[in-house]
Design a protein around this motif. Structure first.
Motif, PDB file in Angstrom:
ATOM      1  N   UNK A  68     -10.869   5.323  -9.635  1.00 41.14           N
ATOM      2  CA  UNK A  68     -12.036   4.291  -9.835  1.00 41.14           C
ATOM      3  C   UNK A  68     -12.182   3.630  -8.409  1.00 41.14           C
ATOM      4  N   UNK A  69     -11.081   3.333  -7.789  1.00 44.78           N
ATOM      5  CA  UNK A  69     -11.259   2.506  -6.390  1.00 44.78           C
ATOM      6  C   UNK A  69      -9.862   2.726  -5.595  1.00 44.78           C
ATOM      7  N   UNK A  70     -10.136   2.569  -4.423  1.00 44.52           N
ATOM      8  CA  UNK A  70      -9.132   2.814  -3.242  1.00 44.52           C
ATOM      9  C   UNK A  70      -9.520   1.903  -2.556  1.00 44.52           C
ATOM     10  N   UNK A  71      -8.388   1.020  -1.990  1.00 43.67           N
ATOM     11  CA  UNK A  71      -8.505   0.061  -1.278  1.00 43.67           C
ATOM     12  C   UNK A  71      -7.320  -0.215  -0.423  1.00 43.67           C
ATOM     13  N   UNK A  72      -7.207  -1.613   0.422  1.00 45.40           N
ATOM     14  CA  UNK A  72      -6.439  -1.964   1.135  1.00 45.40           C
ATOM     15  C   UNK A  72      -6.119  -3.642   1.192  1.00 45.40           C
ATOM     16  N   UNK A  73      -4.936  -4.010   1.466  1.00 43.05           N
ATOM     17  CA  UNK A  73      -4.775  -5.488   1.616  1.00 43.05           C
ATOM     18  C   UNK A  73      -3.687  -5.657   2.716  1.00 43.05           C
ATOM     19  N   UNK A  74      -3.518  -6.869   3.023  1.00 35.37           N
ATOM     20  CA  UNK A  74      -2.529  -7.311   4.113  1.00 35.37           C
ATOM     21  C   UNK A  74      -1.677  -8.649   3.339  1.00 35.37           C
ATOM     22  N   UNK A  75      -0.625  -8.114   3.349  1.00 40.40           N
ATOM     23  CA  UNK A  75       0.516  -9.223   2.745  1.00 40.40           C
ATOM     24  C   UNK A  75       0.354 -10.319   3.539  1.00 40.40           C
ATOM     25  N   UNK A  76      -0.006 -10.394   4.907  1.00 43.06           N
ATOM     26  CA  UNK A  76       0.259 -11.574   5.645  1.00 43.06           C
ATOM     27  C   UNK A  76       0.709 -11.158   6.988  1.00 43.06           C
ATOM     28  N   UNK A  77       0.481 -11.907   8.148  1.00 45.28           N
ATOM     29  CA  UNK A  77       0.965 -11.793   9.593  1.00 45.28           C
ATOM     30  C   UNK A  77       2.592 -11.302   9.646  1.00 45.28           C
ATOM     31  N   UNK A  78       2.863 -10.280  10.153  1.00 47.43           N
ATOM     32  CA  UNK A  78       4.022  -9.772  10.197  1.00 47.43           C
ATOM     33  C   UNK A  78       4.721  -8.842   8.834  1.00 47.43           C
ATOM     34  N   UNK A  81       1.342  -3.926   5.022  1.00 48.60           N
ATOM     35  CA  UNK A  81      -0.083  -3.437   4.547  1.00 48.60           C
ATOM     36  C   UNK A  81       0.184  -2.534   3.207  1.00 48.60           C
ATOM     37  N   UNK A  82      -0.908  -2.844   2.505  1.00 47.63           N
ATOM     38  CA  UNK A  82      -0.636  -1.919   0.939  1.00 47.63           C
ATOM     39  C   UNK A  82      -1.966  -1.167   0.970  1.00 47.63           C
ATOM     40  N   UNK A  83      -1.726   0.188   0.448  1.00 47.34           N
ATOM     41  CA  UNK A  83      -2.825   1.121   0.065  1.00 47.34           C
ATOM     42  C   UNK A  83      -2.730   1.131  -1.195  1.00 47.34           C
ATOM     43  N   UNK A  84      -3.813   0.995  -1.826  1.00 49.65           N
ATOM     44  CA  UNK A  84      -3.977   1.046  -3.511  1.00 49.65           C
ATOM     45  C   UNK A  84      -4.857   1.970  -3.952  1.00 49.65           C
ATOM     46  N   UNK A  85      -4.517   2.562  -5.339  1.00 50.42           N
ATOM     47  CA  UNK A  85      -5.591   3.486  -6.009  1.00 50.42           C
ATOM     48  C   UNK A  85      -5.429   3.209  -7.516  1.00 50.42           C
ATOM     49  N   UNK A  86      -6.722   2.763  -8.038  1.00 47.95           N
ATOM     50  CA  UNK A  86      -6.851   2.334  -9.352  1.00 47.95           C
ATOM     51  C   UNK A  86      -7.523   4.018 -10.061  1.00 47.95           C
ATOM     52  N   UNK A  87      -6.637   4.301 -10.938  1.00 47.39           N
ATOM     53  CA  UNK A  87      -6.993   5.730 -11.551  1.00 47.39           C
ATOM     54  C   UNK A  87      -7.187   5.480 -13.001  1.00 47.39           C
TER      55      UNK A  87
END
Length: 174
Positions: A68-78, A81-87
Motif C-alpha cells: 500500500x505504501x513505502x516511505x521513510x522518516x527521520x527520528x531526529x538529528x543524530x 532513519x526508518x524505512x517502512x512498508x504498509x502491506x
C-alpha cells in the motif's frame, strides 16, 4: 476489588503482545520484533535490514500481496532513519483486508536496505522518493536516482538536520 498496577516498571511498559502475523513469522523461524500497534490498531513488525527480503518474501507467500505504501522518516538529528512498508492481504474480502506494517531502523551514517521492488513492483518510485528525501540506499533497486530534486542536489531535504542552501535558482516560467 483487585488493585491495578498504575506504575508499571520499564520492563512491563516495553512488553508488546505479539499479533497474528508476528506469531506466524515466529512459527516459521523469521527473526523480528513486535512493536506497539499503530493508532489504527495495526500490527507493526521491526526487522533488521539484512532480514528484510526473507521476511517480506514470507509475508508475500502468506498472502500480503499488496504494498500500500513505502516511505521513510527521520527520528531526529543524530538518531536513526526508518524505512517502512504498509502491506495488505488483498483477496476476496477487499472491504476489510488484513494489514501489517514492517519497519527497518537504519543508521544515519550509512542507511542501506535491500529493495523490495522485486517482490512488489509498486515500490519503484516510492523507494526512489525515500532515497531522494532521506538518502536511504535501496540496494538492488533497478533505477535508484533522484525523483523530486535535481540530480546534482546536495543533501537529503527531509532529514531533520538538513540545512537549506542560501540560494534559490530562478528559472524562466516558459
Amino acid at each position: 476489588m483487585a488493585e491495578e498496577n498504575q506504575n508499571p516498571t520499564p520492563e512491563e511498559a516495553t512488553i508488546v503482545e505479539a499479533g497474528a502475523v508476528s506469531q506466524l513469522l515466529t512459527e516459521n523461524g523469521f527473526s523480528h520484533e513486535s512493536l506497539e500497534r499503530d493508532h489504527s490498531g495495526i500490527e507493526i513488525i521491526k526487522v533488521d535490514a539484512d532480514l528484510l527480503i526473507p521476511l517480506c518474501t514470507a509475508l508475500y507467500a502468506f498472502g500480503f500481496n499488496y504494498l500500500q505504501c513505502q516511505g521513510a522518516y527521520d527520528l531526529g538529528p543524530g538518531k536513526e532513519l526508518v524505512s517502512f512498508y504498509h502491506l495488505l492481504k488483498v483477496g476476496d474480502n477487499v472491504t476489510d483486508p488484513e494489514e501489517v506494517r514492517v519497519k527497518v531502523f537504519l543508521p544515519r551514517e550509512n542507511p542501506v536496505v535491500p529493495s523490495v521492488y522485486w517482490i512488489w513492483k509498486g515500490a519503484d518510485w516510492q523507494e526512489r522518493e525515500s532515497y531522494d528525501m532521506y538518502g536511504i540506499v535501496y540496494e538492488g533497486h533497478p533505477n535508484l536516482k533522484r525523483i523530486l530534486m535535481p540530480e546534482d542536489w546536495i543533501g537529503w531535504p527531509l532529514r531533520k538536520d538538513y540545512v537549506s542552501p542560501d540560494f534559490y535558482e530562478l528559472q524562466d516560467a516558459y
